[in-house]
Design an enzyme around this catalytic site. Structure first.
Site, PDB file in Angstrom:
ATOM      1  N   PRO A 111       0.862  -1.345   0.059  1.00 32.86           N
ATOM      2  CA  PRO A 111      -0.090  -0.034  -0.032  1.00 32.86           C
ATOM      3  C   PRO A 111       0.913   1.384  -0.064  1.00 32.86           C
ATOM      4  CG  PRO A 111      -0.611  -1.514   1.883  1.00 32.86           C
ATOM      5  CD  PRO A 111       0.587  -1.917   1.042  1.00 32.86           C
ATOM      6  N   GLU A 112       0.745   1.920  -0.980  1.00 28.21           N
ATOM      7  CA  GLU A 112       1.342   3.438  -1.242  1.00 28.21           C
ATOM      8  C   GLU A 112       0.069   4.587  -0.994  1.00 28.21           C
ATOM      9  OE1 GLU A 112       4.036   3.926  -4.216  1.00 28.21           O
ATOM     10  OE2 GLU A 112       4.397   1.627  -4.339  1.00 28.21           O
TER      11      GLU A 112
END
Length: 291
Positions: A2-3
DNA sequence: ACCGCACCCTGAGCGC
DNA sequence: TGCGCTCAGGGTGCGG
């Protein structure tokens, strides 16, 4: 992994399940690396609290609670936040999935990797936080309390400008890619979008930050914003572990130009995409387009 | 002040 | 079939 886009997609989908709800009870796993606030304190601090707001700061989710305390969640590498309606078939790994009996595949049943289980008053659907590798972070801040992890964060990557990038990179000898991954100037960019933005901006990831020109800073800023906005629109990148909170795949993996495409032709010039290591991170670029 | 690197963790994938 | 090794990486913290 996850960014910013994956965190923002999660925020948008979890918001209606959390905001306005009063937590009746929280179940947790035992103390571990991911609990910056101990499970006991967390259970005590959240019980009976109403959630008032769910925001995002870089890759952190920040939930404002009644009374002024804040619940901070970082998804780390494999963190997932989702509601009870999500399908186990998509949330679990292939191996974990294979051991499910058919009736278990319909809803989600908490497993050993499910570290938070929220139950609400008025019978609203339960919410879960699951994290296989435990690189995520859970933190409860009292009213008015701060934390160095949040204070250190720079400008949100969706607001980055060429002016800011150019100014902040002067005198910095690190590779521009490493600079973009450092969250203290700009926050929210991770490994995938750093590579994608630099390819679109036509700047080689190994270039020393101080050697990036003003014009290139503008291009990098524009492409960072474009790539992140497009990734949010498409639901994020599902390439290793990430799935959206309803258990479906994102769509941005189909719009990747370099990440994990080593040996395949550059979509702009046909030269084979190269993979190297920069600052301990797998890095992908086109040797012809990116100078 | 800046930078490189070890470390936290687990599952997938691969070679033997 | 199964074991052991390597790799993936966000972020912190330490040593140079």
């Amino acid at each position: 992994m996850p960014e910013l886009p994956e965190v923002e997609v999660t925020r948008r989908r979890i918001e209606p399940l959390l905001v306005g709800r009063r937590i009746r009870q929280l179940e947790t796993t035992g103390d571990s690396y991911l609990f910056l606030t101990s499970p006991v304190q967390l259970r005590r601090g959240l019980r009976g609290r109403r959630v008032e707001f769910l925001g995002r700061r870089g890759k952190y989710l920040v939930s404002n609670l009644e009374g002024g305390s804040r619940l901070i969640v970082h998804l780390g590498m494999t963190g997932q936040l989702f509601g009870a309606g999500a399908s186990s078939v998509r949330l679990l790994s292939a191996t974990a999935r294979a051991s499910l009996v058919p009736e278990e595949q319909r809803g989600f049943r908490p497993d050993a990797h499910t570290h938070l289980h929220f139950r609400f008053e008025d019978g609203a659907p339960d919410v879960y936080f699951r994290d296989v590798r435990k690189f995520g972070k859970i933190l409860l801040l009292a009213s008015g309390e701060s934390h160095p992890r949040l204070e250190r964060l720079g400008a949100d990557a969706l607001d980055v400008t060429g002016e800011l990038l150019f100014a902040a990179t002067r005198g910095r000898r690190v590779a521009i890619k490493s600079f973009l991954l450092d969250q203290t100037v700009v926050t929210g960019i991770g490994n995938i979008y750093a590579d994608e933005a630099l390819h679109r901006a036509r700047v080689r990831p190994t270039r020393r930050a101080a050697r990036v020109t003003r014009a290139e800073s503008d291009r990098i800023a524009v492409e960072v914003r474009n790539v992140l906005e497009r990734a949010i629109e498409t639901g994020g990148t599902s390439i290793r572990d990430y799935v959206t909170p309803d258990g479906s795949d994102g769509g941005f993996q189909d719009e990747r130009r370099v990440y994990a495409r080593q040996g395949e032709p550059c979509l702009v010039c046909d030269a084979p995409v190269r993979r190297i290591v920069v600052g301990q991170r797998g890095t992908h670029y086109c040797p012809r387009c990116q100078r």
